[in-house]
Enzyme design. Structure first.
Site, PDB file in Angstrom:
ATOM      1  N   GLU A 152       1.006   8.682 -22.767  1.00  0.00           N
ATOM      2  CA  GLU A 152       0.795   9.945 -22.033  1.00  0.00           C
ATOM      3  C   GLU A 152       0.458  11.092 -22.985  1.00  0.00           C
ATOM      4  OE1 GLU A 152       4.205  10.653 -19.535  1.00  0.00           O
ATOM      5  OE2 GLU A 152       3.451   9.322 -17.984  1.00  0.00           O
ATOM      6  N   GLU A 309       2.522   3.026 -14.897  1.00  0.00           N
ATOM      7  CA  GLU A 309       3.916   3.404 -14.614  1.00  0.00           C
ATOM      8  C   GLU A 309       4.014   4.000 -13.224  1.00  0.00           C
ATOM      9  OE1 GLU A 309       5.648   6.319 -17.204  1.00  0.00           O
ATOM     10  OE2 GLU A 309       4.914   5.364 -19.006  1.00  0.00           O
TER      11      GLU A 309
HETATM   12  C1  GAL Z   1       6.659   9.093 -18.205  1.00  0.00           C
HETATM   13  C2  GAL Z   1       6.810   8.444 -19.554  1.00  0.00           C
HETATM   14  C3  GAL Z   1       7.902   7.407 -19.574  1.00  0.00           C
HETATM   15  C4  GAL Z   1       9.116   7.889 -18.846  1.00  0.00           C
HETATM   16  C5  GAL Z   1       8.727   8.268 -17.448  1.00  0.00           C
HETATM   17  C6  GAL Z   1       9.907   8.713 -16.613  1.00  0.00           C
HETATM   18  O1  GAL Z   1       6.203  10.394 -18.365  1.00  0.00           O
HETATM   19  O2  GAL Z   1       5.605   7.862 -19.979  1.00  0.00           O
HETATM   20  O3  GAL Z   1       8.209   7.100 -20.913  1.00  0.00           O
HETATM   21  O4  GAL Z   1       9.654   8.971 -19.524  1.00  0.00           O
HETATM   22  O5  GAL Z   1       7.803   9.311 -17.483  1.00  0.00           O
HETATM   23  O6  GAL Z   1       9.523   9.014 -15.301  1.00  0.00           O
END
Ligand code: GAL
Length: 649
Positions: A152, A309
């Site tokens: 990110e 994610e």
């Molecule tokens: C994203 C990140 C992850 C985790 C996640 C939590 O921004 O890539 O490592 O922190 O959020 O929702």
């Protein structure tokens, strides 16, 4: 960018796997559970720099070797992170000038994550050394399916205002403007005694007594996106050299992440991937999810992409972290697949026990296997197996919506007619209206190819190049239909006004001429002649070939229609609910819903593969809906409340 280079024989399923947070005894258990759930891809090592390189130049890969071997034995492929998203404490201590500095001059210290200045030569050198080591060690490892560069980019520090960044900014400006005369002209520095005589007089747009030069701000936004892109490219070049056959990605944050121009980043990726989290406090999360998918697919040029994610249930970083209801995780996951993701990955595999994310949900919850969550995770794995035939198919859409990060940055600069004019406001309104109408929208960059669509939406395109203005004119002249929202076509790429009456770039196309904007006071509304209500913005608009289809009660046109060449250009000169207008425009343009007649709240998206179509039906309502046909998910022609069907058709 190659089409879909991840070597998997079905849709991807898995998530971020952080075994370093757990004793080794848990790792075997993890792999057993991954097999049970049908997990086939995990992202490993995202935040493990400090463990991989505990002291400068001393690397410890033993634990990662064991993790990768175990995963390989279990048949789980690895999206291996380059681990550069968070430098270790020793690094920050040794290189204090690598710490990021904010707009108002504060240093951001380590202790959280991502505390580095993107322009820092020390950071870039240390990152390159780590990536070189990782790629050398794991080249040829049978578990390695993809590289996950950093994580990110820009999530916490997208812009740094330190002296190192200032020097890098000047170099970037030299490349963009070549000489100071050109920069002075582009930035309009004749204004307020801002003329520059030497390059080293120029700084990032740091906190100033009042409004900072808008073009300086815009160029700094461009520079900052490019600076992080340079970090990505540097990693990718090392990876390509050492592992030429392994695809490289980095996870984007669509749709609401503003600082990076992902349309400049996308061509640099082998696989387009993104992260998406529901934000229930900010409106209907199904709309945000759909917009994320449509934008990400646009970044992928219409090809499949990967949801890197999302969450199984609650996150930990909102004010109030709402748990997902039974079935919601499945519906969210399949909604991403419907819009082109060839898989569904989560943050994270096993919910953490310690640290700031310990209240973030995971695929394996704190409660363990005996939990609704785990049962839903296993069931989702089965669903994704059943959907293997969907892999590689492409979403079908007849409508394009233009999306431009530069316009986003520019339209939200300060010292504008109204602070209530924001980029995503009209983008979301147009997109939501078509979501509700059951029409799929492809999000595309103005300078990409979109002439084949039946309808083109142009929300908040404040900054517009000559090329885009001409392309839109050509598109309509040749028979296209376009809808433009207010405060579009106002400035050129240097943020200079296009003169002669607003909206300078689109005056002829829209057949209107505006002498003065008349934004409204906070909370003020005005009635239109069809009884509807508008807010935020009105214009003193004169018809110059167009016809008014909706007007203010004082007679000023509010919505216009202009037959131009063989097509039609519509203009919404006020902030209204665009649904009735878009319904009419779709009818004229011959745009149909994916499945006509579905009740409100039931979403349908079509993916087309070599062997036929797949129609995803996502039922967000509390009632069942009948959808006859063969359901790949084993349904019986009825999609229950909160359920999903994927019909062959
Ligand atoms: C994203 C990140 C992850 C985790 C996640 C939590 O921004 O890539 O490592 O922190 O959020 O929702």
């Amino acid at each position: 960018m190659t089409a879909w280079p991840i070597a998997l024989d079905r849709l991807a399923y898995g998530g971020d796997y952080n075994p370093e947070q757990w004793p080794e005894t848990t790792w075997r258990e993890d792999v057993r559970l991954m097999r049970e759930a049908g997990v086939n891809l995990v992202s490993v090592g995202v935040f493990s720099w400090a463990l991989l390189e505990p002291e400068p130049g001393r690397f410890d890969f033993g634990w990662l070797d064991r993790v990768l071997d175990l995963l390989h034995e279990g048949g789980v492929r690895v999206d291996l992170a380059t681990a550069t998203a968070s430098p270790p404490p020793w690094f920050s201590r040794a290189h204090p000038d690598s710490l990021p500095v904010t707009f108002d001059g504060r240093t951001l210290w380590p202790g959280g994550r991502q505390a580095y200045c993107p322009s820092s030569p020390a950071y870039r050198a240390a990152a390159a050394r780590l990536v070189e080591q990782l790629a050398t060690r794991y080249a040829g490892h049978p578990a390695l399916a993809m590289w996950h560069a950093n994580n990110e980019y820009g999530c916490h520090v997208a812009r740094c205002y330190c002296d190192v960044s200032a020097a890098a900014f000047r170099d970037w400006l030299r490349r963009r403007h070549r000489d100071l005369d050109a920069l002075n002209e582009a930035w309009g520095t004749a204004f307020w005694s801002q003329h520059y005589s030497r390059w080293d007089e120029i700084n990032p747009p740091r906190q100033a007594p009042n409004f900072i030069n808008p073009t300086q701000q815009l160029d700094f936004a461009r520079f900052s996106s490019d600076e992080l892109l340079a970090c990505f490219r540097a990693e990718r070049e090392i990876l390509r050299r050492l592992t030429p056959d392994v695809p490289v990605t980095t996870n984007f944050m669509t749709p609401a992440f503003k600082p990076l121009d992902y349309f400049r980043w996308a061509p640099e990726q082998d696989v387009i991937s993104t992260d998406h989290y529901l934000r229930p406090a900010e409106g209907d999360p199904n709309l945000d999810l759909a917009l994320s998918g449509d934008l990400t697919r646009g970044l992928a040029g219409g090809a499949p992409w990967l949801l890197m994610e999302h969450s199984t249930s609650a996150v930990n970083w909102q004010e109030r972290n709402l748990a997902k209801r039974p079935g919601q995780m499945r519906r969210n996951s399949l909604a991403h697949v419907a819009r082109g993701s060839d898989g569904a990955l989560f943050f994270q595999w096993r919910a953490s026990r310690r640290g700031a994310e310990k209240f973030h949900s995971g695929m394996v919850p704190h409660a363990g296997e005996d939990s609704r969550m785990w049962r839903e995770v296993v069931a989702l794995g089965r669903d994704l197996e059943r959907l293997a035939p969907v892999r590689g198919s492409r979403v079908v859409a007849e409508v394009a919506m233009l999306w431009d990060y530069e316009s986003w940055w520019a339209v939200e600069l300060d010292s504008h007619p109204s602070a209530d004019v924001t980029y995503l406001d009209r983008v979301r309104a147009f997109h939501a209206a078509l979501w509700r109408a059951g029409v799929t929208v492809d999000v595309v960059h103005p300078e990409h190819e979109w002439s084949g669509y039946q309808l083109v939406l142009v929300p908040s395109l404040y900054l517009v190049s000559d090329a885009t203005a001409e392309a839109l004119e050509r598109y309509v002249r040749m028979g296209g239909h376009a809808v433009v929202s207010y405060f579009s076509g106002i400035v050129d790429p240097d943020d200079a006004i296009r003169l002669g009456g607003y909206p300078g770039a689109f005056r002829e196309l829209l057949g209107v001429r505006v002498e003065e904007f008349r934004p409204l006071a906070a909370g003020e509304t005005v009635e239109l002649d069809d009884g509807s209500v508008a807010s935020v913005w009105t214009e003193d608009l004169r018809l110059d070939g167009a016809r008014a289809v909706m007007s203010h009660l004082d007679g000023r046109p509010a919505v216009t229609r202009h037959e131009y060449g063989d097509g039609v250009a519509w203009y919404a000169a006020t902030r209204l609910d665009p649904a009735p207008l878009l319904e009419r425009v779709c009818a004229e343009a011959g745009v149909e819903p994916v499945l006509p007649g579905l009740p409100a709240g039931v979403e349908a998206v079509r993916r087309r593969g070599a062997d036929g179509d797949f129609v995803f039906v996502l039922n967000h309502t509390a009632g069942a809906v009948a959808v006859p046909g063969e359901d790949l998910l084993g349904g019986d022609g009825t999609v229950p409340a909160g359920g999903v069907a994927v019909m062959r058709g």
